[in-house]
Scaffold this active site. Sequence first.
Site, PDB file in Angstrom:
ATOM      1  N   ASP A 255      10.451 -37.684 -19.872  1.00  0.00           N
ATOM      2  CA  ASP A 255      10.693 -37.252 -21.251  1.00  0.00           C
ATOM      3  C   ASP A 255       9.865 -38.159 -22.155  1.00  0.00           C
ATOM      4  O   ASP A 255      10.073 -39.382 -22.186  1.00  0.00           O
ATOM      5  CB  ASP A 255      12.172 -37.379 -21.607  1.00  0.00           C
ATOM      6  CG  ASP A 255      13.030 -36.356 -20.886  1.00  0.00           C
ATOM      7  OD1 ASP A 255      12.476 -35.367 -20.387  1.00  0.00           O
ATOM      8  OD2 ASP A 255      14.256 -36.556 -20.811  1.00  0.00           O
ATOM      9  N   GLY A 342       6.654 -27.587 -27.572  1.00  0.00           N
ATOM     10  CA  GLY A 342       5.712 -27.062 -28.556  1.00  0.00           C
ATOM     11  C   GLY A 342       4.829 -25.936 -28.079  1.00  0.00           C
ATOM     12  O   GLY A 342       3.820 -25.624 -28.712  1.00  0.00           O
ATOM     13  N   ASP A 414      18.417 -24.873 -20.896  1.00  0.00           N
ATOM     14  CA  ASP A 414      19.358 -25.941 -21.234  1.00  0.00           C
ATOM     15  C   ASP A 414      20.754 -25.349 -21.411  1.00  0.00           C
ATOM     16  O   ASP A 414      21.210 -25.099 -22.542  1.00  0.00           O
ATOM     17  CB  ASP A 414      18.930 -26.644 -22.531  1.00  0.00           C
ATOM     18  CG  ASP A 414      17.607 -27.377 -22.382  1.00  0.00           C
ATOM     19  OD1 ASP A 414      17.389 -27.982 -21.320  1.00  0.00           O
ATOM     20  OD2 ASP A 414      16.789 -27.349 -23.316  1.00  0.00           O
ATOM     21  N   ASN A 479      18.066 -27.169 -16.263  1.00  0.00           N
ATOM     22  CA  ASN A 479      18.714 -28.381 -16.755  1.00  0.00           C
ATOM     23  C   ASN A 479      20.212 -28.125 -16.903  1.00  0.00           C
ATOM     24  O   ASN A 479      20.693 -27.014 -16.696  1.00  0.00           O
ATOM     25  CB  ASN A 479      18.117 -28.785 -18.105  1.00  0.00           C
ATOM     26  CG  ASN A 479      16.613 -28.927 -18.050  1.00  0.00           C
ATOM     27  OD1 ASN A 479      16.093 -29.747 -17.319  1.00  0.00           O
ATOM     28  ND2 ASN A 479      15.896 -28.111 -18.822  1.00  0.00           N
TER      29      ASN A 479
END
Length: 561
Positions: A255, A342, A414, A479
Site C-alpha cells: 500500500d 486512480g 472491498d 479484500n
Amino acid sequence: MSKEVVFVIDVESGNLRSLQNAIEYLGYEVEFIRDAADENLKTATKLFLPGVGNYGHFLNQFLAKGFLEPLKRYIDSGRPLMGICVGLQAFFTGSSESPDTEGLGYIPLQLTKFNPNDLGGKSVPHIGWNSVQIDRKILDSGKTLYGISPHSKYYFVHSYAAILSEPEKQSLEADGWTLSTSRYGTEEFVSAIAKDNLFATQFHPEKSGAAGLAVINSFLRGEKFSPLSAADLQVDDSIEVTPTGLTRRIIACLDVRTNDSGDLVVTKGDQYDVREKSESGDVRNLGKPVEMAEKYYQQGADEVTFLNITSFRNSPIKDAPMLEVLKRAAETVFVPLTVGGGIKDVVDPDGTKVPALKVATLYFRAGADKVSIGTDAVLAAEEFYRNNEKGTGLTPIETISASYGVQAVVISVDPKRFYVADPSKTPYKTIKTKFPGPNGENYCYYKVTSQGGRNVHDLGAWELCYACEKLGAGEILCNCIDKDGSNSGYDLELIDYIKSATKLPVIASSGAGNPSHFEEVFRKTETDAALGAGMFHRGEYTVKEVKDFLTKRGLLVRTDK
C-alpha cells in the site's frame, strides 16, 4: 566496448518495458521498431515480437502499421525471431477470440478458449506459474529447448491457446516444429514452439524470474538446444500435483501513499486506517516501495502489487512519483507487477480530459502488467444493473480490456459483512455462516464499499463480481474490511462466496498473519492466489519462509527465482 543491439517490434500492446529491462539486464541494448519503414528491420540480427491482450486488436495494430511484409522478409532471411504471448499466437491461422481476424498462418492451427467447465470448473483466464514439458526426444539427448527447464515454473496469463489433440501434435512435429507443451487442467496446449529461425513462447519469460531470463539469454546466444543441468533431472515426489497444473501463487502487496512530509512510502492499516495510534497520528512508514518490491522479488514473491492509496490526486501527470516507482521496480523485478489507484477518467488542472484507457496506458508503459480498479468497478457494476445487465462500452473495465485483454484488468473488491436472520429479506446473495451474528443471525451477505471503505453501497460483493466478469474483468482481488490488519487469517467464507459468483481467478487478501493462514486458505477454499502485506512489511515472516512452510506441508509453490 559497445553493446549488441536487440530490436523489439512495438505495436503499442501492453508493457514492453519489462522485456526491455530483461534484455538490458542480460547485457544488450534495446531499440524499438514502431514503423514498418524503419531501416533496422532490414539489418537487425535479433528481433522480438511481443504482444498481450486481445488477438484481433494486436493483429489489427500490427497490420495497420504495415509490418506484415517486412516481417515475412525478415523470417525468410533466416534471422532469429522470438514471439511472446500474443506474439506467439499471431503465427497461427486464427483465434476464436477474434473470428474475423486472420493470423499470419505459419502454424496451421486455430486458437480456442480454455474450457471453464473442465475439472468441474476452473478459472479462466489461465493466470499463474505452470510447468513446461519438453519434447521427450530432446530430453533423452540430455538437452532442452532454448534453456527451458522441465522443473522450473513459468508465468502464463491468457484465456486462449493452441489446445492440442494428439493428431494435431503429431502433424506439427511431422512438419518440422519442435513443441513444448503445458497442461491447464485436462487441456494440453502449446507453451513454446520452434522451427528453423522462429521461436515463440506462450508464457512471459520476462516475467518468469531467473528461469525466464535464462530462456531469453539462450535465444539471444543462439543456443537452441542447450544442455540440461543435474538439477533439471531431479524430481520431488513429495510435492502435490495440482489439478490445474498451477502452483500456489503468493503475492506481496504494498500500500503506497504520500506521508505528511510528502514522501512516497509503503504503509499498512487496520481496517484501512493507516495512521499511527500514537499522539503524532502520522502515516505509518514501513519502507520505500522500490526497495521493498525488489526485496520481495528476491524472497520469491510470485507477483508484486502496488496499491496507490493516494491515487492520482485528480491528475495522472501529477502522479509522476508513482510512475517512477513502477519504472524503477521493473528494472530489477522480473515477476508481474500490478498497480491500483486512480484508474479512471480524470481531468487535468488545465482542463484536459484524460480517459481511463490513457491512464492505464501510462501505467503499462511504466512497467505495470495489470491494473486494479476499485471504486470505478463499483460504479460500472451499478450502471450494468441499471442497464438491464448490459455494458455501455465506455467504462474503464470495458475500454482497457478491449485494448489490452481481460487479463490486464483486476477488480479490487472491498466487502463488509452484514448479518440477516432471513435471507428472503435481502436482495443480495446470502450464505449460511458458521459464525452467527451479534443477535444469533445464521445468514450473512457482503456489501461492497468504495473510497477506502468510507462509502457503503447498495450492491452485494457477489453481484459486483458477477457484473465485472461480464464487463471484461480478468481477475478478482478479494479484500475484506472486517479482516484487514487483524492477522487472524483470511475470511474463508467470503472467498468461497466470491468464487461462486465468477469463473475468474480470485486472489485472497486481508488477514494473513502467519504461514499457516496461507496453507489454510489454499486447502479450505478454491482461491487461486493468496496475498500478504503487513506480516512481510514488519519483518515477522519473509515470502521465502511462507513458501518453505507450504513446501514442507506438501503444497506446490514456485521455488526458483
